[in-house]
Design a protein around this motif. Structure first.
Motif, PDB file in Angstrom:
ATOM      1  N   ALA A 255      10.651   2.083 -46.447  1.00 57.64           N
ATOM      2  CA  ALA A 255      11.264   3.312 -45.938  1.00 57.64           C
ATOM      3  C   ALA A 255      12.102   3.026 -44.697  1.00 57.64           C
ATOM      4  O   ALA A 255      13.252   3.465 -44.592  1.00 57.64           O
ATOM      5  CB  ALA A 255      10.191   4.351 -45.630  1.00 57.64           C
TER       6      ALA A 255
ATOM      7  N   ALA B 240      16.191   3.172 -44.549  1.00 62.50           N
ATOM      8  CA  ALA B 240      16.702   4.214 -43.659  1.00 62.50           C
ATOM      9  C   ALA B 240      17.680   3.629 -42.637  1.00 62.50           C
ATOM     10  O   ALA B 240      18.736   4.207 -42.381  1.00 62.50           O
ATOM     11  CB  ALA B 240      15.544   4.918 -42.950  1.00 62.50           C
TER      12      ALA B 240
ATOM     13  N   SER C 100      19.798  15.486 -39.916  1.00 56.79           N
ATOM     14  CA  SER C 100      18.383  15.258 -40.209  1.00 56.79           C
ATOM     15  C   SER C 100      18.279  14.185 -41.290  1.00 56.79           C
ATOM     16  O   SER C 100      19.080  14.152 -42.222  1.00 56.79           O
ATOM     17  CB  SER C 100      17.734  16.558 -40.697  1.00 56.79           C
ATOM     18  OG  SER C 100      16.386  16.336 -41.066  1.00 56.79           O
ATOM     19  N   PHE C 101      17.303  13.301 -41.132  1.00 52.34           N
ATOM     20  CA  PHE C 101      17.071  12.234 -42.110  1.00 52.34           C
ATOM     21  C   PHE C 101      15.566  12.067 -42.235  1.00 52.34           C
ATOM     22  O   PHE C 101      14.867  11.872 -41.242  1.00 52.34           O
ATOM     23  CB  PHE C 101      17.707  10.916 -41.647  1.00 52.34           C
ATOM     24  CG  PHE C 101      17.682   9.835 -42.685  1.00 52.34           C
ATOM     25  CD1 PHE C 101      18.820   9.524 -43.404  1.00 52.34           C
ATOM     26  CD2 PHE C 101      16.519   9.124 -42.966  1.00 52.34           C
ATOM     27  CE1 PHE C 101      18.814   8.530 -44.378  1.00 52.34           C
ATOM     28  CE2 PHE C 101      16.495   8.134 -43.938  1.00 52.34           C
ATOM     29  CZ  PHE C 101      17.651   7.839 -44.637  1.00 52.34           C
ATOM     30  N   ARG C 102      15.081  12.147 -43.462  1.00 51.98           N
ATOM     31  CA  ARG C 102      13.654  12.012 -43.728  1.00 51.98           C
ATOM     32  C   ARG C 102      13.493  11.317 -45.068  1.00 51.98           C
ATOM     33  O   ARG C 102      14.359  11.413 -45.940  1.00 51.98           O
ATOM     34  CB  ARG C 102      13.052  13.415 -43.766  1.00 51.98           C
ATOM     35  CG  ARG C 102      11.564  13.504 -43.846  1.00 51.98           C
ATOM     36  CD  ARG C 102      11.089  14.952 -43.645  1.00 51.98           C
ATOM     37  NE  ARG C 102      11.535  15.840 -44.700  1.00 51.98           N
ATOM     38  CZ  ARG C 102      10.887  16.012 -45.857  1.00 51.98           C
ATOM     39  NH1 ARG C 102       9.785  15.344 -46.124  1.00 51.98           N
ATOM     40  NH2 ARG C 102      11.348  16.848 -46.766  1.00 51.98           N
ATOM     41  N   ALA C 103      12.396  10.626 -45.265  1.00 50.97           N
ATOM     42  CA  ALA C 103      12.131   9.983 -46.551  1.00 50.97           C
ATOM     43  C   ALA C 103      10.650  10.130 -46.895  1.00 50.97           C
ATOM     44  O   ALA C 103       9.799  10.183 -46.009  1.00 50.97           O
ATOM     45  CB  ALA C 103      12.519   8.511 -46.515  1.00 50.97           C
ATOM     46  N   GLU C 104      10.388  10.191 -48.188  1.00 50.88           N
ATOM     47  CA  GLU C 104       9.019  10.158 -48.699  1.00 50.88           C
ATOM     48  C   GLU C 104       8.926   9.000 -49.682  1.00 50.88           C
ATOM     49  O   GLU C 104       9.802   8.840 -50.534  1.00 50.88           O
ATOM     50  CB  GLU C 104       8.672  11.460 -49.411  1.00 50.88           C
ATOM     51  CG  GLU C 104       8.587  12.656 -48.495  1.00 50.88           C
ATOM     52  CD  GLU C 104       8.268  13.942 -49.230  1.00 50.88           C
ATOM     53  OE1 GLU C 104       8.135  13.920 -50.475  1.00 50.88           O
ATOM     54  OE2 GLU C 104       8.167  14.987 -48.556  1.00 50.88           O
TER      55      GLU C 104
ATOM     56  N   PHE D  74      15.067  10.411 -50.341  1.00 49.05           N
ATOM     57  CA  PHE D  74      15.699  10.561 -49.037  1.00 49.05           C
ATOM     58  C   PHE D  74      16.183  11.994 -48.896  1.00 49.05           C
ATOM     59  O   PHE D  74      16.857  12.511 -49.795  1.00 49.05           O
ATOM     60  CB  PHE D  74      16.892   9.609 -48.897  1.00 49.05           C
ATOM     61  CG  PHE D  74      16.512   8.171 -48.962  1.00 49.05           C
ATOM     62  CD1 PHE D  74      15.952   7.538 -47.867  1.00 49.05           C
ATOM     63  CD2 PHE D  74      16.704   7.444 -50.126  1.00 49.05           C
ATOM     64  CE1 PHE D  74      15.585   6.204 -47.931  1.00 49.05           C
ATOM     65  CE2 PHE D  74      16.348   6.116 -50.197  1.00 49.05           C
ATOM     66  CZ  PHE D  74      15.783   5.491 -49.099  1.00 49.05           C
ATOM     67  N   TYR D  75      15.856  12.622 -47.800  1.00 50.23           N
ATOM     68  CA  TYR D  75      16.289  13.989 -47.513  1.00 50.23           C
ATOM     69  C   TYR D  75      17.243  13.940 -46.323  1.00 50.23           C
ATOM     70  O   TYR D  75      16.832  13.627 -45.204  1.00 50.23           O
ATOM     71  CB  TYR D  75      15.088  14.878 -47.181  1.00 50.23           C
ATOM     72  CG  TYR D  75      14.103  15.005 -48.318  1.00 50.23           C
ATOM     73  CD1 TYR D  75      14.255  16.005 -49.276  1.00 50.23           C
ATOM     74  CD2 TYR D  75      13.024  14.133 -48.442  1.00 50.23           C
ATOM     75  CE1 TYR D  75      13.352  16.131 -50.325  1.00 50.23           C
ATOM     76  CE2 TYR D  75      12.119  14.252 -49.484  1.00 50.23           C
ATOM     77  CZ  TYR D  75      12.291  15.256 -50.415  1.00 50.23           C
ATOM     78  OH  TYR D  75      11.395  15.379 -51.455  1.00 50.23           O
TER      79      TYR D  75
ATOM     80  N   GLU E 181      20.469  15.869 -44.134  1.00 49.55           N
ATOM     81  CA  GLU E 181      21.149  17.123 -43.854  1.00 49.55           C
ATOM     82  C   GLU E 181      22.337  16.836 -42.964  1.00 49.55           C
ATOM     83  O   GLU E 181      22.324  15.890 -42.164  1.00 49.55           O
ATOM     84  CB  GLU E 181      20.200  18.120 -43.173  1.00 49.55           C
ATOM     85  CG  GLU E 181      19.105  18.609 -44.080  1.00 49.55           C
ATOM     86  CD  GLU E 181      18.193  19.635 -43.434  1.00 49.55           C
ATOM     87  OE1 GLU E 181      18.559  20.171 -42.356  1.00 49.55           O
ATOM     88  OE2 GLU E 181      17.131  19.901 -43.995  1.00 49.55           O
TER      89      GLU E 181
END
Length: 141
Positions: free
Chosen positions: A50, A54, A70-74, A95-96, A98
């Motif tokens: 991750a 990223a 915004s940057f997020r990952a699962e 990856f999320y 925005e």
């Protein structure tokens, strides 16, 4: 690159330190005899994938002057029994992102990370298949 490991308790709690002095706690879950005082080694592998991807994606998108608000990952890993070990067979990453980001550039950044730049995923490539998806501004690409 060098890491040092020091045992903290009589079970499986360790403090690992890199050459720059950053410390990470590693432990086993209680059901496996640990004290659950840190991430497991296999969780750290997923964290590595991750983090590596990223860094790549954000770097690529910044160079393309894309604004990431915004940057997020699962990340989820599926393991398979191989003898006594249970390596990852499949790793799924979502990856999320925005912001006012071009959709094609977001997808291409993920593609470049996994196909060219991410050393962690390249290390896992011989034994695990990595699947990824990009969700931009709540839209799956």
């Amino acid at each position: 690159m060098k890491i040092t490991l020091d045992r903290v308790n009589e079970n499986f709690h360790f403090k690992l330190k890199n050459e720059r002095g950053h410390i990470v706690d590693v432990d086993s879950r209680a059901e496996f005899g640990g004290s659950d005082l840190g991430a497991s080694p296999m969780e750290l592998v997923l964290m590595g994938v991750a983090g590596c991807s990223a860094i790549d994606m954000i770097s690529i998108l910044k160079k393309q002057r894309q604004e990431i608000t915004s940057f997020r990952a699962e990340v989820e890993g599926e393991r398979v029994q191989v003898g006594e070990a249970k390596p990852f067979k499949d790793i799924h990453i979502v990856f999320y992102l925005e912001g006012p980001i071009n959709e094609d550039k977001a997808v291409r950044a993920a593609q470049l990370s996994f196909e060219k730049y991410c050393s962690v995923s390249k290390t896992l490539e011989p034994t695990a298949t990595i699947h990824y998806k990009v969700v931009l501004n709540n839209k799956s690409l």
